[in-house]
Scaffold this active site. Structure first.
Site, PDB file in Angstrom:
ATOM      1  N   LYS A   1       0.835  -1.205   0.000  1.00 37.56           N
ATOM      2  CA  LYS A   1       0.000   0.000   0.000  1.00 37.56           C
ATOM      3  C   LYS A   1       0.875   1.262   0.000  1.00 37.56           C
ATOM      4  O   LYS A   1       2.087   1.179   0.213  1.00 37.56           O
ATOM      5  CB  LYS A   1      -0.942  -0.059   1.205  1.00 37.56           C
ATOM      6  CG  LYS A   1      -1.949  -1.226   1.124  1.00 37.56           C
ATOM      7  CD  LYS A   1      -2.854  -1.251   2.351  1.00 37.56           C
ATOM      8  CE  LYS A   1      -3.906  -2.353   2.251  1.00 37.56           C
ATOM      9  NZ  LYS A   1      -4.790  -2.382   3.450  1.00 37.56           N
TER      10      LYS A   1
ATOM     11  N   ASN B   1      -2.114  -0.107   7.342  1.00 35.67           N
ATOM     12  CA  ASN B   1      -1.593  -1.461   7.599  1.00 35.67           C
ATOM     13  C   ASN B   1      -0.741  -2.034   6.468  1.00 35.67           C
ATOM     14  O   ASN B   1      -0.528  -3.230   6.381  1.00 35.67           O
ATOM     15  CB  ASN B   1      -2.719  -2.410   8.027  1.00 35.67           C
ATOM     16  CG  ASN B   1      -3.769  -2.600   6.965  1.00 35.67           C
ATOM     17  OD1 ASN B   1      -3.643  -2.064   5.876  1.00 35.67           O
ATOM     18  ND2 ASN B   1      -4.788  -3.378   7.272  1.00 35.67           N
TER      19      ASN B   1
ATOM     20  N   TYR C   1     -12.221  -2.701  -3.450  1.00 34.79           N
ATOM     21  CA  TYR C   1     -12.756  -2.792  -2.086  1.00 34.79           C
ATOM     22  C   TYR C   1     -14.288  -2.774  -2.062  1.00 34.79           C
ATOM     23  O   TYR C   1     -14.890  -2.336  -1.091  1.00 34.79           O
ATOM     24  CB  TYR C   1     -12.202  -1.659  -1.224  1.00 34.79           C
ATOM     25  CG  TYR C   1     -10.784  -1.903  -0.758  1.00 34.79           C
ATOM     26  CD1 TYR C   1     -10.455  -3.040  -0.013  1.00 34.79           C
ATOM     27  CD2 TYR C   1      -9.758  -0.994  -1.036  1.00 34.79           C
ATOM     28  CE1 TYR C   1      -9.162  -3.277   0.430  1.00 34.79           C
ATOM     29  CE2 TYR C   1      -8.456  -1.223  -0.592  1.00 34.79           C
ATOM     30  CZ  TYR C   1      -8.172  -2.363   0.138  1.00 34.79           C
ATOM     31  OH  TYR C   1      -6.884  -2.599   0.589  1.00 34.79           O
TER      32      TYR C   1
ATOM     33  N   ARG D   1      -1.471 -14.818   3.833  1.00 26.09           N
ATOM     34  CA  ARG D   1      -2.298 -14.154   4.861  1.00 26.09           C
ATOM     35  C   ARG D   1      -1.658 -14.302   6.240  1.00 26.09           C
ATOM     36  O   ARG D   1      -1.665 -13.369   7.041  1.00 26.09           O
ATOM     37  CB  ARG D   1      -3.716 -14.749   4.883  1.00 26.09           C
ATOM     38  CG  ARG D   1      -4.558 -14.397   3.678  1.00 26.09           C
ATOM     39  CD  ARG D   1      -5.038 -12.978   3.674  1.00 26.09           C
ATOM     40  NE  ARG D   1      -6.005 -12.709   4.720  1.00 26.09           N
ATOM     41  CZ  ARG D   1      -6.686 -11.568   4.825  1.00 26.09           C
ATOM     42  NH1 ARG D   1      -6.491 -10.590   3.938  1.00 26.09           N
ATOM     43  NH2 ARG D   1      -7.541 -11.392   5.785  1.00 26.09           N
TER      44      ARG D   1
ATOM     45  N   GLU E   1      -9.146 -10.328  -7.937  1.00 27.18           N
ATOM     46  CA  GLU E   1      -8.203  -9.218  -7.767  1.00 27.18           C
ATOM     47  C   GLU E   1      -7.092  -9.268  -8.819  1.00 27.18           C
ATOM     48  O   GLU E   1      -6.674  -8.223  -9.332  1.00 27.18           O
ATOM     49  CB  GLU E   1      -7.626  -9.262  -6.352  1.00 27.18           C
ATOM     50  CG  GLU E   1      -8.683  -8.957  -5.300  1.00 27.18           C
ATOM     51  CD  GLU E   1      -8.278  -9.306  -3.874  1.00 27.18           C
ATOM     52  OE1 GLU E   1      -9.102  -9.092  -2.956  1.00 27.18           O
ATOM     53  OE2 GLU E   1      -7.157  -9.810  -3.653  1.00 27.18           O
TER      54      GLU E   1
ATOM     55  N   THR F   1      -5.587  -7.821  10.426  1.00 24.97           N
ATOM     56  CA  THR F   1      -5.942  -6.534   9.806  1.00 24.97           C
ATOM     57  C   THR F   1      -5.509  -5.353  10.663  1.00 24.97           C
ATOM     58  O   THR F   1      -4.998  -4.359  10.162  1.00 24.97           O
ATOM     59  CB  THR F   1      -7.472  -6.482   9.574  1.00 24.97           C
ATOM     60  OG1 THR F   1      -7.846  -7.619   8.780  1.00 24.97           O
ATOM     61  CG2 THR F   1      -7.887  -5.217   8.860  1.00 24.97           C
TER      62      THR F   1
ATOM     63  N   HIS G   1      -1.847  -5.477   1.383  1.00 20.36           N
ATOM     64  CA  HIS G   1      -3.067  -6.237   1.097  1.00 20.36           C
ATOM     65  C   HIS G   1      -2.671  -7.610   0.569  1.00 20.36           C
ATOM     66  O   HIS G   1      -1.710  -7.725  -0.195  1.00 20.36           O
ATOM     67  CB  HIS G   1      -3.913  -5.528   0.024  1.00 20.36           C
ATOM     68  CG  HIS G   1      -4.992  -6.400  -0.530  1.00 20.36           C
ATOM     69  ND1 HIS G   1      -6.227  -6.499   0.070  1.00 20.36           N
ATOM     70  CD2 HIS G   1      -5.010  -7.246  -1.585  1.00 20.36           C
ATOM     71  CE1 HIS G   1      -6.957  -7.378  -0.611  1.00 20.36           C
ATOM     72  NE2 HIS G   1      -6.238  -7.850  -1.616  1.00 20.36           N
TER      73      HIS G   1
ATOM     74  N   PHE H   1     -15.678   3.189   7.111  1.00 20.63           N
ATOM     75  CA  PHE H   1     -14.285   3.535   6.786  1.00 20.63           C
ATOM     76  C   PHE H   1     -14.011   3.556   5.282  1.00 20.63           C
ATOM     77  O   PHE H   1     -12.881   3.810   4.862  1.00 20.63           O
ATOM     78  CB  PHE H   1     -13.316   2.565   7.478  1.00 20.63           C
ATOM     79  CG  PHE H   1     -13.509   1.105   7.127  1.00 20.63           C
ATOM     80  CD1 PHE H   1     -12.957   0.569   5.968  1.00 20.63           C
ATOM     81  CD2 PHE H   1     -14.239   0.266   7.971  1.00 20.63           C
ATOM     82  CE1 PHE H   1     -13.134  -0.774   5.641  1.00 20.63           C
ATOM     83  CE2 PHE H   1     -14.418  -1.081   7.649  1.00 20.63           C
ATOM     84  CZ  PHE H   1     -13.867  -1.604   6.483  1.00 20.63           C
TER      85      PHE H   1
ATOM     86  N   ARG I   1       2.596  -7.047   9.166  1.00 25.87           N
ATOM     87  CA  ARG I   1       1.906  -5.950   9.866  1.00 25.87           C
ATOM     88  C   ARG I   1       2.370  -5.850  11.322  1.00 25.87           C
ATOM     89  O   ARG I   1       2.495  -4.753  11.870  1.00 25.87           O
ATOM     90  CB  ARG I   1       0.386  -6.154   9.792  1.00 25.87           C
ATOM     91  CG  ARG I   1      -0.184  -5.851   8.400  1.00 25.87           C
ATOM     92  CD  ARG I   1      -1.617  -6.297   8.298  1.00 25.87           C
ATOM     93  NE  ARG I   1      -2.260  -5.899   7.041  1.00 25.87           N
ATOM     94  CZ  ARG I   1      -3.383  -6.440   6.598  1.00 25.87           C
ATOM     95  NH1 ARG I   1      -3.998  -7.395   7.293  1.00 25.87           N
ATOM     96  NH2 ARG I   1      -3.913  -6.036   5.469  1.00 25.87           N
TER      97      ARG I   1
HETATM   98  N1  UDP Z   1      -9.937  -1.073   7.160  1.00 26.34           N
HETATM   99  C1  UDP Z   1     -10.043   0.103   7.865  1.00 26.34           C
HETATM  100  N2  UDP Z   1     -10.805   0.108   9.014  1.00 26.34           N
HETATM  101  C2  UDP Z   1     -11.435  -0.983   9.465  1.00 26.34           C
HETATM  102  C3  UDP Z   1     -11.341  -2.174   8.739  1.00 26.34           C
HETATM  103  C4  UDP Z   1     -10.584  -2.183   7.580  1.00 26.34           C
HETATM  104  O1  UDP Z   1      -9.472   1.111   7.474  1.00 26.34           O
HETATM  105  O2  UDP Z   1     -12.104  -0.914  10.521  1.00 26.34           O
HETATM  106  C5  UDP Z   1      -9.120  -1.092   5.928  1.00 26.34           C
HETATM  107  C6  UDP Z   1      -7.745  -1.712   6.133  1.00 26.34           C
HETATM  108  O3  UDP Z   1      -6.817  -1.007   5.313  1.00 26.34           O
HETATM  109  C7  UDP Z   1      -7.937  -3.121   5.631  1.00 26.34           C
HETATM  110  C8  UDP Z   1      -8.902  -2.887   4.471  1.00 26.34           C
HETATM  111  O4  UDP Z   1      -9.782  -1.879   4.944  1.00 26.34           O
HETATM  112  O5  UDP Z   1      -6.717  -3.723   5.238  1.00 26.34           O
HETATM  113  C9  UDP Z   1      -9.701  -4.088   4.064  1.00 26.34           C
HETATM  114  O6  UDP Z   1     -10.329  -4.649   5.195  1.00 26.34           O
HETATM  115  P1  UDP Z   1     -10.397  -6.214   5.405  1.00 26.34           P
HETATM  116  O7  UDP Z   1     -11.338  -6.471   6.550  1.00 26.34           O
HETATM  117  O8  UDP Z   1     -10.690  -6.876   4.094  1.00 26.34           O
HETATM  118  O9  UDP Z   1      -8.914  -6.565   5.927  1.00 26.34           O
HETATM  119  P2  UDP Z   1      -7.661  -7.276   5.273  1.00 26.34           P
HETATM  120  O10 UDP Z   1      -8.172  -8.389   4.395  1.00 26.34           O
HETATM  121  O11 UDP Z   1      -6.890  -6.214   4.498  1.00 26.34           O
HETATM  122  O12 UDP Z   1      -6.853  -7.772   6.449  1.00 26.34           O
END
Ligand code: UDP
Length: 151
Positions: free
Chosen positions: A10, A113, A50, A86, A127, A92, A116, A58, A103
């Site tokens: 990112k 974070n 997204y 992952r 994707e 996350t 992705h 958010f 992370r």
């Molecule tokens: N995100 C955020 N606030 C939240 C949850 C998610 O800003 O409360 C953002 C964060 O950058 C995250 C992305 O949205 O990586 C996608 O969320 P997801 O739950 O899919 O998490 P990931 O798969 O990236 O761990």
């Protein structure tokens, strides 16, 4: 099973000059980069990527964050690599991510974070198609493949 995952460093990872160290973790593990590009994500692509979060509070901040500077998009290949990556990426919320994860080692807050990674074979396929043409996905042999895989 051999899988391909979509991984994206990112804008914060790029601007903090962490790209090389993060990419090295995937290479060191024995995973293979088969597609790679730097781009500044246009807003419509960010919203599409997204889309599952479009009703979330958010969402606007997330789109602003992801379009704020260039990202590095990759396709990474390896045995069962979607769940493996992952695990390497961590939770996350970086504050809750285990130490030793990307992370957990390099970030502090959910909205910053740094990386992705696809969370399922279905999202990986979707994707990868969003960010890469078929012709941009490379195919090559790793000379040390036998040192990494039993067969
Ligand atoms: N995100 C955020 N606030 C939240 C949850 C998610 O800003 O409360 C953002 C964060 O950058 C995250 C992305 O949205 O990586 C996608 O969320 P997801 O739950 O899919 O998490 P990931 O798969 O990236 O761990």
């Amino acid at each position: 099973m051999m899988e391909k995952s979509f991984v994206m460093l990112k804008p914060d990872a790029v601007k903090r000059r962490l790209a090389g160290r993060i990419i090295a973790r995937f290479e060191d593990r024995g995973l293979k980069i088969v597609a790679f590009k730097m781009l500044q994500i246009p807003e419509d692509l960010a919203m599409e990527h997204y889309q599952e979060h479009r009703e979330k509070p958010f969402f606007r901040d997330l789109v602003d964050y992801i379009t704020s500077a260039p990202v590095i998009a990759m396709v990474i290949e390896g045995k069962d690599c979607i769940s493996l990556i992952r695990k390497m990426v961590g939770a996350t919320n970086p504050a809750e991510a285990d130490l030793g994860t990307i992370r957990g080692d390099f970030a502090l807050e959910t909205g910053r974070n740094i990386i992705h990674a696809s969370d399922s074979p279905e999202s990986a396929e979707r994707e990868i198609k969003l960010f890469f043409d078929e012709s941009e996905i490379c195919s090559y042999e790793m000379p040390d493949r036998e040192m990494i895989y039993e067969e």
